[in-house]
Design a protein around this motif. Structure first.
Motif, mmCIF file in Angstrom:
data_model
loop_
_atom_site.group_PDB
_atom_site.id
_atom_site.type_symbol
_atom_site.label_atom_id
_atom_site.label_comp_id
_atom_site.label_asym_id
_atom_site.label_seq_id
_atom_site.Cartn_x
_atom_site.Cartn_y
_atom_site.Cartn_z
ATOM 1 N N SER A 49 0.805 -1.226 0.000
ATOM 2 C CA SER A 49 0.000 0.000 0.000
ATOM 3 C C SER A 49 0.834 1.270 0.000
ATOM 4 O O SER A 49 0.292 2.371 -0.115
ATOM 5 C CB SER A 49 -0.918 0.016 1.231
ATOM 6 O OG SER A 49 -0.144 0.004 2.430
ATOM 7 N N GLU A 106 -10.932 -1.943 -6.755
ATOM 8 C CA GLU A 106 -9.572 -1.548 -6.389
ATOM 9 C C GLU A 106 -9.395 -0.032 -6.334
ATOM 10 O O GLU A 106 -8.308 0.458 -6.046
ATOM 11 C CB GLU A 106 -8.573 -2.142 -7.389
ATOM 12 C CG GLU A 106 -8.522 -3.662 -7.385
ATOM 13 C CD GLU A 106 -7.614 -4.213 -8.463
ATOM 14 O OE1 GLU A 106 -7.124 -3.403 -9.288
ATOM 15 O OE2 GLU A 106 -7.389 -5.436 -8.495
ATOM 16 N N ALA A 160 -7.881 1.572 -2.985
ATOM 17 C CA ALA A 160 -6.455 1.265 -2.818
ATOM 18 C C ALA A 160 -5.613 2.003 -3.847
ATOM 19 O O ALA A 160 -4.512 2.474 -3.542
ATOM 20 C CB ALA A 160 -6.238 -0.244 -2.947
ATOM 21 N N TRP A 161 -6.160 2.119 -5.054
ATOM 22 C CA TRP A 161 -5.434 2.840 -6.105
ATOM 23 C C TRP A 161 -5.237 4.303 -5.728
ATOM 24 O O TRP A 161 -4.159 4.873 -5.924
ATOM 25 C CB TRP A 161 -6.213 2.720 -7.410
ATOM 26 C CG TRP A 161 -5.581 3.425 -8.579
ATOM 27 C CD1 TRP A 161 -4.584 2.951 -9.363
ATOM 28 C CD2 TRP A 161 -5.915 4.721 -9.090
ATOM 29 N NE1 TRP A 161 -4.257 3.862 -10.347
ATOM 30 C CE2 TRP A 161 -5.061 4.965 -10.192
ATOM 31 C CE3 TRP A 161 -6.834 5.685 -8.723
ATOM 32 C CZ2 TRP A 161 -5.111 6.138 -10.933
ATOM 33 C CZ3 TRP A 161 -6.894 6.866 -9.454
ATOM 34 C CH2 TRP A 161 -6.047 7.085 -10.544
ATOM 35 N N ARG A 185 -5.061 5.492 -2.708
ATOM 36 C CA ARG A 185 -4.083 5.571 -1.609
ATOM 37 C C ARG A 185 -2.652 5.425 -2.125
ATOM 38 O O ARG A 185 -1.710 5.862 -1.459
ATOM 39 C CB ARG A 185 -4.386 4.487 -0.565
ATOM 40 C CG ARG A 185 -5.631 4.748 0.274
ATOM 41 C CD ARG A 185 -5.674 3.825 1.475
ATOM 42 N NE ARG A 185 -5.794 2.429 1.121
ATOM 43 C CZ ARG A 185 -6.956 1.789 0.937
ATOM 44 N NH1 ARG A 185 -8.096 2.463 1.076
ATOM 45 N NH2 ARG A 185 -6.980 0.519 0.627
ATOM 46 N N ARG A 186 -2.498 4.821 -3.291
ATOM 47 C CA ARG A 186 -1.154 4.635 -3.854
ATOM 48 C C ARG A 186 -0.754 5.787 -4.774
ATOM 49 O O ARG A 186 0.166 5.638 -5.587
ATOM 50 C CB ARG A 186 -1.081 3.309 -4.618
ATOM 51 C CG ARG A 186 -1.083 2.078 -3.730
ATOM 52 C CD ARG A 186 -0.610 0.844 -4.479
ATOM 53 N NE ARG A 186 -1.518 0.442 -5.531
ATOM 54 C CZ ARG A 186 -2.507 -0.433 -5.394
ATOM 55 N NH1 ARG A 186 -2.719 -1.002 -4.221
ATOM 56 N NH2 ARG A 186 -3.282 -0.764 -6.414
#
Length: 590
Positions: free
Chosen positions: A472, A492, A495-496, A498-499
């Motif tokens: 992450s 996703e 999470a994407w 957060r990245r």
């Protein structure tokens, strides 16, 4: 032997009183193997020479299973076959009554250089040592003058390293990657190059991709075994980039204790992300701030050593094959403290394919031309013509190999020539390990489709499998390539987001004094170049140089450093004692 010993005191950039010499000579006196080391006797440090029956072996770097590998290398009739299956980062030298063998691993981080004439052949791990020994044999002089191959220096103007197997010294060549050299009295020199492993087909589904990455992960964990053998924390150079975090994941999975170190200002993405990575893995993390003339949290300038000292040191340590734009370690008393970094991780990401958007045949040919003809405006017509000889050979391979040409060019020259200087400088002081350059790891990586590696999915899956907590952590600078356009599935999306990549935001976070300097610092570099020997202008376009660097440039600053390095090399000042010069202050723009 006397000439080689004299050459060693100059060619090996260590105090002569710290060197211990070993030697072996055949019964008829025609073959001699010499070794010098500053390493102490230690269970994890290889012996300079290992003898058995009528053969003797020496090697630079390290072998993953030295007791087994040394025995095999002393007994085998074909070193090439033995090398293919060996783990480690190494170059091998083997002498026997009938001749001499030398072999490079596939990454060529540990180099071999050789020169041949009608009367002799000299082979060694230092190009200058080979050259000075050959020159002493030719001239009869104890300290012969250096004979530069000036036209061979043209890649240095473009990249600050060599994109072929030439060296600065006339007649001295680098042995290609994954090659074996055989020399014998009366029979001359033979070089055999092995065929690079073919890439396997792309796995058809997600499960297949995970299984294939698991093989690479296993090879990487095995490659960390020499570090684990120390039983003490490894010093890991950790940045916010892709490769060093992968190395942190590998070491964690291998059970290797480590201490992470990062260089930079507090607002640098490298420092920000490295701190986060270290925290997730429970590592001790040390940050070395850049030296400043003001408070560390709000510096107005950096203080750096005089550029002539920087160039003097790097020419001595890297033999004129690395630009002073780079920084390599200086000599220190040897310590048995294992070190590693993310160096070599680019191979896992497709080499030059990583930042190549156009994968059409025309796009590949254009990139190959750029590699060999970069900065052509700063080069003379003769220097550009010299580059064309190497360009033609690789351009001809594009029709057959396609994108893989860029993959191999990175391995053979970016890794195989550029990294050599910093690796050699580090191993002067301490055991330095590079699992990404491990002979078996590189072969395993090359077996993966280069386009898949270039997508970065391979390294992302490696991180996720070896250290799931790091999955992450956002990358530095730009997104992972395989998800640059967005998440592949709707679920996703969180999470994407957060990245999202971490980019420089503060005044000092993106500051690089080597590219952003003032007029007084430019004058130090420019004035030395203008006083360089006339041979420099055989390869550097003087008019272009004078025009572009009449004032602080907006671009091509790397070329300024590369040409400055060549001016120091050709002047010969690096053969004299290191001068005493004051530090230089460079303002940080507001």
């Amino acid at each position: 032997m006397k000439s080689a010993s004299a050459a060693a005191t100059e060619a090996i950039p260590l105090p002569a009183d710290r060197l211990t010499a070993s030697n072996w000579t055949s019964a008829d006196g025609t073959i001699t193997l010499l070794a010098w080391t500053n390493e102490p006797e230690h269970r994890l440090v290889p012996r300079p020479l290992v003898a058995a029956d009528e053969r003797v072996l020496g090697y630079t770097g390290y072998l993953n299973e030295p007791d087994i590998a040394e025995k095999e290398l002393l007994e085998t009739a074909d070193p090439a076959a033995a090398v293919e299956s060996m783990g480690g980062v190494f170059a091998l030298f083997r002498a026997h009554r009938d001749g001499f063998d030398a072999a490079t691993s596939i990454a060529r981080v540990c180099p071999i250089y050789f020169v041949e004439s009608d009367d002799f052949c000299f082979i060694g791990s230092r190009a200058l040592l080979v050259h000075l020994t050959a020159r002493a044999a030719e001239t009869g002089l104890t300290r012969p003058p250096v004979d530069y191959d000036v036209m061979a220096l043209q890649p240095m103007i473009r990249h600050g390293f060599f994109t072929n197997d030439d060296t600065p010294f006339r007649g001295v060549r680098a042995l290609p990657a994954d090659a074996v050299l055989t020399a014998a009295p009366g029979r001359g020199v033979t070089v055999r190059e092995r065929t690079v492993p073919d890439a396997e087909p792309m796995p058809a589904d997600a499960a297949g991709r995970h299984r294939r990455v698991a093989r690479l992960a296993e090879a990487l964990v095995d490659a960390a075994a020499p570090l684990a053998a120390h039983g003490e924390p490894v010093e890991l150079a950790l940045s916010g980039g892709r490769d060093s975090r992968i190395m942190a994941a590998v070491l964690k999975a291998a059970g290797v204790p480590m201490i992470a170190t990062t260089h930079g200002f507090a607002d640098d993405p490298d420092v920000v992300l490295a701190r986060r990575i270290a925290g997730l893995l429970g590592l001790e993390h040390r940050v070395a701030l850049t030296t400043t003339t003001a408070r560390d949290d709000a510096p107005d300038a950096v203080t750096v050593e005089h550029p002539l000292l920087r160039a003097h040191d790097i020419v001595r340590r890297c033999e004129g094959m690395t630009s002073a734009y780079e920084r390599v370690n200086g000599w220190e008393p040897y310590r048995i403290v294992p070190k590693t970094s993310g160096s070599g991780g680019e191979t896992l990401r497709g080499g030059h394919l990583y930042d190549q958007q156009d994968l059409t045949p025309e796009g590949i040919r254009k990139r190959v031309r750029t590699i060999f003809r970069s900065a052509e405006g700063f080069c003379t017509p003769e220097a550009n013509a010299a580059a064309d000889e190497h360009l033609a050979r690789w351009a001809a391979r594009t029709d057959e190999d396609g994108p893989r040409v860029l993959d191999l060019l990175y391995l053979f020259y970016r890794s195989g020539r550029w990294i050599v200087g910093s690796h050699t400088a580090t191993t002067m002081n301490t055991p330095s390990y590079h699992p990404f350059f491990d002979n078996r790891v590189v072969r395993e990586a090359l077996a993966l489709p280069p386009g898949w590696r270039a997508s970065e999915e391979v390294v992302y899956l490696l991180i996720a499998s070896l250290a799931p907590k790091l999955g992450s952590v956002p990358p530095e600078g730009k997104r992972w390539r395989f998800e640059a356009a967005g998440p592949r599935r709707l679920r996703e999306w969180p999470a994407w987001r957060r990245r999202a990549p971490v980019v420089p935001k503060g005044r000092t976070s993106g500051f690089n004094w080597r590219r952003t300097f003032d007029e007084p610092f430019l004058a130090l570099l420019r004035d030395h170049i203008m006083d360089a020997p006339s041979e420099l202008w055989d390869i550097v376009n003087r008019r272009k140089f004078e025009e572009h660097f009449a004032a602080v440039p907006k671009g091509w600053t790397n070329q300024l450093w590369h040409i400055y390095t060549l001016s120091v090399l050709l002047s010969g000042v690096w053969r004299e004692p290191r001068p005493e010069l004051p530090d230089v202050r460079i303002p940080i723009p507001g």
